[in-house]
Write an enzyme that holds these catalytic residues in place. Structure first.
Site, PDB file in Angstrom:
ATOM      1  N   ASP A 139       2.228   5.175  -0.585  1.00  0.00           N
ATOM      2  CA  ASP A 139       2.005   6.832   0.077  1.00  0.00           C
ATOM      3  C   ASP A 139       1.203   7.328  -1.101  1.00  0.00           C
ATOM      4  O   ASP A 139       1.855   7.127  -2.258  1.00  0.00           O
ATOM      5  CB  ASP A 139       2.615   7.045   1.296  1.00  0.00           C
ATOM      6  CG  ASP A 139       2.978   6.162   2.109  1.00  0.00           C
ATOM      7  OD1 ASP A 139       2.071   5.682   2.818  1.00  0.00           O
ATOM      8  OD2 ASP A 139       3.722   6.479   2.910  1.00  0.00           O
ATOM      9  N   ARG A 154       0.963  -1.097  -0.196  1.00  0.00           N
ATOM     10  CA  ARG A 154       0.461  -0.221   0.266  1.00  0.00           C
ATOM     11  C   ARG A 154       0.625   1.263   0.369  1.00  0.00           C
ATOM     12  O   ARG A 154       1.470   1.391   1.230  1.00  0.00           O
ATOM     13  CB  ARG A 154      -0.784   0.143   1.286  1.00  0.00           C
ATOM     14  CG  ARG A 154      -1.697  -1.058   1.100  1.00  0.00           C
ATOM     15  CD  ARG A 154      -3.053  -1.041   2.651  1.00  0.00           C
ATOM     16  NE  ARG A 154      -2.507  -1.391   3.652  1.00  0.00           N
ATOM     17  CZ  ARG A 154      -2.437  -1.393   4.753  1.00  0.00           C
ATOM     18  NH1 ARG A 154      -3.953  -1.257   5.228  1.00  0.00           N
ATOM     19  NH2 ARG A 154      -1.845  -1.169   5.584  1.00  0.00           N
ATOM     20  N   ARG A 161      11.515   6.060   3.404  1.00  0.00           N
ATOM     21  CA  ARG A 161      11.460   7.145   3.413  1.00  0.00           C
ATOM     22  C   ARG A 161      12.728   7.773   4.639  1.00  0.00           C
ATOM     23  O   ARG A 161      13.337   8.801   4.244  1.00  0.00           O
ATOM     24  CB  ARG A 161      10.407   7.735   3.050  1.00  0.00           C
ATOM     25  CG  ARG A 161      10.508   7.387   1.927  1.00  0.00           C
ATOM     26  CD  ARG A 161       8.663   7.879   1.424  1.00  0.00           C
ATOM     27  NE  ARG A 161       8.261   9.880   1.716  1.00  0.00           N
ATOM     28  CZ  ARG A 161       7.484  10.549   2.188  1.00  0.00           C
ATOM     29  NH1 ARG A 161       6.682  10.109   1.824  1.00  0.00           N
ATOM     30  NH2 ARG A 161       7.071  11.355   2.345  1.00  0.00           N
ATOM     31  N   TYR A 210      12.101  -2.144  -3.042  1.00  0.00           N
ATOM     32  CA  TYR A 210      11.632  -0.493  -3.096  1.00  0.00           C
ATOM     33  C   TYR A 210      13.354  -0.106  -3.535  1.00  0.00           C
ATOM     34  O   TYR A 210      14.235  -0.085  -3.385  1.00  0.00           O
ATOM     35  CB  TYR A 210      11.423   0.544  -1.743  1.00  0.00           C
ATOM     36  CG  TYR A 210      10.029   0.142  -1.220  1.00  0.00           C
ATOM     37  CD1 TYR A 210       9.500   0.877  -2.095  1.00  0.00           C
ATOM     38  CD2 TYR A 210       9.402  -0.922  -0.094  1.00  0.00           C
ATOM     39  CE1 TYR A 210       7.151   1.054  -1.374  1.00  0.00           C
ATOM     40  CE2 TYR A 210       7.653  -0.727  -0.443  1.00  0.00           C
ATOM     41  CZ  TYR A 210       7.128   0.160  -0.884  1.00  0.00           C
ATOM     42  OH  TYR A 210       6.262   0.080  -0.469  1.00  0.00           O
TER      43      TYR A 210
END
Length: 260
Positions: A56, A54, A201, A114
């Site tokens: 952002d 999911r 992040r 990622y």
């Protein structure tokens, strides 16, 4: 029938993956809402999806995997082309595969990947800026890579989770992380069994502090051990982050790009 889809999207104009309204209610600017609306049109019935990751607001996906159940009889090519034709140009269904009923896009995944890209140059970029983060200060990618290696393994990542994270605990198995430079681009690639909210992040934000020379590589180990989010670096912007995709065991018969 249960189907798995590989979905690619530019998250710049979306509020994230997860639908904010209830099924059947007026739409919102999320990837899930756009996808389910398109799928429901093709199926001529309401379709609900479950995804592997999911993402952002502002985060992109190279191949997010979703599954859905339907009684509608369509071949995989029909799902791909029909659904894509009803999606915004920023979203594409790359492939569709019929899967067994025990396949779950979220719970069957054994890893998620990622990639975060930083354009490291004195002035802000114009081309491709929606997929890049920008850092004007010269970065030491080797120092960032060295610092990041302490994060590998099953650890408590409290220092790198947002205060809004709803996960019941902060332990995650980070399987690999690398920081490399290619010209003006510094690329952080991360693989783990799962991620906390803003985890990637927040890791990148702390590695940037090391890359600028403001902290030594050993600082990352101190943050990890201290488990204090306030002591870590800032959250890196969403634009540079791409969900490369999950990985699944070979038995599900999915494409090679998402098969371990």
């Amino acid at each position: 029938m249960r189907y798995a889809l590989g979905v690619e999207y530019d998250g710049s104009e979306f509020l994230g993956w997860q639908r904010l309204s209830k099924p059947g209610e007026p739409g919102d600017d999320t990837v899930q809402q756009a996808l389910e609306t398109a799928l429901s049109t093709i199926a001529d019935a309401r379709i609900a999806t479950t995804c592997a990751g999911r993402t952002d607001a502002g985060v992109h996906a190279q191949c997010n995997v979703v599954h859905f159940d339907t009684d509608a009889v369509r071949d995989p090519r029909g799902w791909v082309l029909g659904t894509t034709s009803r999606l915004p140009l920023s979203v594409t269904v790359r492939w569709c595969v019929p899967v067994a009923d025990d396949f779950n896009a979220r719970f069957s995944a054994i890893a998620r990947r990622y990639r975060y890209t930083l354009r490291n140059q004195p002035v802000r970029p114009a081309l491709g800026r929606q997929w890049l983060s920008w850092e004007r200060v010269p970065l030491d990618a080797q120092a960032m890579h060295e610092a990041a290696q302490v994060l590998v393994g099953e650890q408590d990542f409290t220092a790198f989770r947002t205060v809004h994270c709803q996960a019941p605990h902060a332990r995650r198995d980070l399987q690999a992380i690398s920081v490399t430079r290619s010209g003006d681009d510094v690329v952080v690639e991360v693989r783990a069994n799962a991620f906390l909210h803003h985890m990637v992040r927040n890791i990148v934000g702390s590695l940037l502090v090391v890359g600028r020379g403001d902290r030594p590589p050993a600082w990352i180990a101190e943050l990890l051990a201290g488990r204090d989010r306030k002591a870590a670096g800032p959250t890196a912007p969403s634009a540079g982050l791409v969900f490369v995709g999950p990985l699944y065991p070979p038995g599900f018969g999915l494409p090679d790009e998402v098969t371990a």
